[in-house]
Design an enzyme around this catalytic site. Structure first.
Site, PDB file in Angstrom:
ATOM      1  N   HIS A 115     -18.457  -0.688   8.038  1.00 36.77           N
ATOM      2  CA  HIS A 115     -17.750  -0.960   6.792  1.00 36.77           C
ATOM      3  C   HIS A 115     -16.345  -1.520   7.074  1.00 36.77           C
ATOM      4  CE1 HIS A 115     -16.449  -0.017   2.587  1.00 36.77           C
ATOM      5  NE2 HIS A 115     -15.292   0.178   3.190  1.00 36.77           N
ATOM      6  N   GLU A 116     -15.636  -0.876   7.988  1.00 32.50           N
ATOM      7  CA  GLU A 116     -14.266  -1.324   8.283  1.00 32.50           C
ATOM      8  C   GLU A 116     -14.281  -2.704   8.941  1.00 32.50           C
ATOM      9  OE1 GLU A 116     -11.700   0.140   7.032  1.00 32.50           O
ATOM     10  OE2 GLU A 116     -12.936   1.764   6.268  1.00 32.50           O
TER      11      GLU A 116
ATOM     12  N   HIS B 268     -14.641  -5.328   6.392  1.00 31.85           N
ATOM     13  CA  HIS B 268     -13.370  -5.727   5.759  1.00 31.85           C
ATOM     14  C   HIS B 268     -12.682  -6.814   6.580  1.00 31.85           C
ATOM     15  CE1 HIS B 268     -13.048  -3.040   2.383  1.00 31.85           C
ATOM     16  NE2 HIS B 268     -13.082  -1.927   3.115  1.00 31.85           N
TER      17      HIS B 268
ATOM     18  N   GLU C  67     -14.608  -3.722  -1.545  1.00 31.77           N
ATOM     19  CA  GLU C  67     -15.367  -2.552  -1.093  1.00 31.77           C
ATOM     20  C   GLU C  67     -16.868  -2.833  -1.062  1.00 31.77           C
ATOM     21  OE1 GLU C  67     -14.570   0.171   0.315  1.00 31.77           O
ATOM     22  OE2 GLU C  67     -12.568  -0.654   0.288  1.00 31.77           O
TER      23      GLU C  67
END
Ligand SMILES: [Zn+2]
Length: 423
Positions: free
Chosen positions: A140-141, A144, A203
Site C-alpha cells: 500500500h505504501e 502511494h 487511498e
C-alpha cells in the site's frame, strides 16, 4: 493537522491548480489529475535528504532496528514487492530503494518519493502482523509512491507556503518558482508530506496497487483484509497516518472484492520460488548498477502482463468493453489532449495512451483507434479488434476526426489504418 491549516491547504491547492496550469499533471498510472509543482527528480532528492536526516536522528537514539529476525523478514518482503513495483513504473528501477525498521510502538509506515521506506515496530508489537499483512501495508505504501502521492503532498505543502511568496513576487518580480526548487524547502516539504493524510482517491489507488503488488510477490492478498480487520478492532487508537483513510467497513469491502481478481496472480507466484525474478539491485547493500537496472526495467516492460492494474475503467478497457459516449462536454478536453496522445502513440507508450484516452472519454474514431492500437500493443488482440470495429462504427455515424477543414486526426490515417487492421 488543524482545521485552519487544512482550509489554507485546500485553498492553496485550488489556487495552484488554476494559476499554475503546468503544475497539474495527469497521473499516468491512474489517470487522475494531480497537483504537481515539484518535479519527480526534486521530490526524490528532497525525500532522500529528509529521510537521511530522520533516520540519522533515530539511529543516534538507538531506534533503528537492524539484524533482528523481523527486520530481516521486513527487508525480504519489501525486496519482493520492489521487484514487482518496477512492472508498474519502469523508472522506479533506478530508485535507491531503502527500508528501515523503526522501534516505536506506533502502527505506522511510509514510502517517500524515490522509494525511501520505514515501518514501525508497532505493527508487530500491537497488531501481531503476519508476513502477508506486512506485505499488504508496504504494498500500500509503495503504491502511494508509485502513484506519486507523496510528490502530490509535497506540492500541496509547497503551494501553501508559496501563497504568500507569490504575492510578494508579483510586487518584486522575483521568481516564486525558485522556491519550489530550493533544497531546504524540498526537504521540509518531504518531511511534512509523510505526516499529511492522503486523499480518499489516493487511498483507493494505493489499495489497488498494493494488493496487486503483494499478490504478484507471492503474498496472500487476504492479508490486506485481515490487516484492516485488526485495525478496526484496534478502534480508538486509530493510527495518525490512517486518519482520513476511508471508513474501515468500506475499505474492507473494497479490498475483499479485489481479492478474487488478484488471487490468480498470487497462486501463480506461489507456484514459483518466492525469490524468483528479484533483481540483484534491490536489497541491503545492493550496489548501484545503472545498466543492470535498465535491463531489468526493459525486461519487465516487454512482458505482456506487465501493464496490469486493477482499476475498474482500465480492467474494462483490457476486456474490450470500453464504450465512449462523451461528446460536447469532452470536446475541449479532447482538443487539449489529442496532441499528447499522438506523442504517446509514437512512443508506443501503450498504457499511458490508453489511460489518457479513457480519461477524456471523447467519442470519435480517433479515440477508438488509439484504444485499439494500445490494446494491440499490450497483447490484447480481442480488445483491439473490438475497438477497431467501434472506430469504424463511429466514423460511419459521422463521429470522425477527419472532417475536412476541422481535421483533428493529428496526421494519423485513422480510416485506412483501421480498415487494414480489420482485414
Ligand atoms: Zn495510505
Amino acid at each position: 493537522m488543524s482545521g485552519m491549516k487544512s482550509v489554507l491547504r485546500v485553498a492553496a491547492f485550488g489556487w495552484a491548480c488554476v494559476a499554475l496550469v503546468s503544475g497539474c499533471a495527469t497521473n499516468t498510472i491512474t489517470g487522475r489529475s494531480q497537483l504537481m509543482m515539484v518535479s519527480e527528480e526534486s521530490a526524490i532528492k528532497g525525500s532522500a535528504s529528509a529521510y537521511n536526516r530522520m533516520i540519522g536522528g533515530l539511529y543516534q537514539k538507538g531506534k533503528v532496528e537492524t539484524g533482528t529476525p523481523r527486520a530481516e523478514r521486513a527487508k525480504e518482503i519489501t525486496d519482493r514487492l520492489i521487484a514487482q513495483a518496477v512492472r508498474f513504473r519502469a523508472d522506479s528501477a533506478s530508485w535507491q530503494w531503502e527500508l528501515q525498521v523503526i522501534q516505536d510502538p506506533k502502527v505506522n509506515a511510509f514510502c517517500m518519493a524515490g522509494g525511501k521506506m520505514a515501518i514501525y515496530t508497532g505493527f508487530w508489537d500491537k497488531l501481531r502482523a503476519t508476513d502477508d499483512e506486512i506485505a499488504a501495508v508496504m504494498g500500500h505504501e509503495i503504491g502511494h509512491a508509485l502513484a506519486s502521492h507523496t510528490r502530490e503532498k509535497m506540492s500541496v505543502d509547497l503551494a501553501a507556503k508559496m501563497g504568500a511568496m507569490v504575492a510578494a513576487a508579483v510586487l518584486s518580480r522575483s521568481d516564486p518558482s525558485a522556491f519550489a526548487r530550493n533544497a531546504d524547502a524540498l526537504q521540509g516539504a518531504a518531511a511534512v508530506a509523510v505526516t499529511l493524510p492522503n486523499s480518499r482517491e489516493a487511498e483507493t489507488e494505493a489499495d489497488q496497487i498494493g494488493i496487486e503488488l503483494a499478490a504478484r510477490a507471492g503474498f496472500d492478498p487476504r492479508g490486506a483484509v485481515t490487516l484492516w480487520e485488526k485495525m478496526r478492532k484496534m478502534g480508538g487508537g486509530m493510527p495518525e497516518f490512517l486518519s482520513t483513510h476511508p471508513a474501515h467497513e468500506t475499505r474492507i469491502q473494497n479490498l475483499s472484492a479485489l481479492v478474487p481478481k488478484v488471487d490468480p496472480l498470487y497462486q501463480l507466484a506461489k507456484a514459483g520460488k518466492p525469490t524468483d525474478g528479484i533483481p540483484s539491485f534491490v536489497g541491503a547493500g545492493a550496489k548501484t548498477n545503472a545498466a543492470e537496472r535498465e535491463a531489468y526495467a526493459a525486461k519487465v516492460a516487454a512482458q505482456p502482463d506487465a501493464m496490469s492494474f486493477v482499476s475498474s475503467p482500465f480492467e474494462q478497457f483490457r476486456r474490450g468493453e470500453t464504450v465512449l459516449d462523451c461528446q460536447l462536454a469532452c470536446l475541449v478536453s479532447y482538443g487539449i489532449h489529442r496532441g499528447d496522445w499522438k506523442k504517446l502513440y509514437e512512443k508506443k507508450a501503450w498504457r499511458d495512451l490508453a489511460v489518457g484516452v479513457l480519461q477524456v472519454g471523447y467519442l470519435n474514431d480517433l479515440s477508438y483507434f488509439l484504444l485499439a492500437e494500445a490494446a494491440a500493443g499490450m497483447s490484447l488482440p480481442g480488445a483491439a479488434r473490438a475497438y477497431y470495429q467501434r472506430a469504424l462504427q463511429a466514423a460511419q455515424a459521422g463521429k470522425t476526426c477527419g472532417g475536412g477543414l476541422a481535421d483533428t486526426c493529428e496526421g494519423i490515417e485513422v480510416t485506412r489504418l483501421t480498415q487494414n487492421a480489420l482485414r
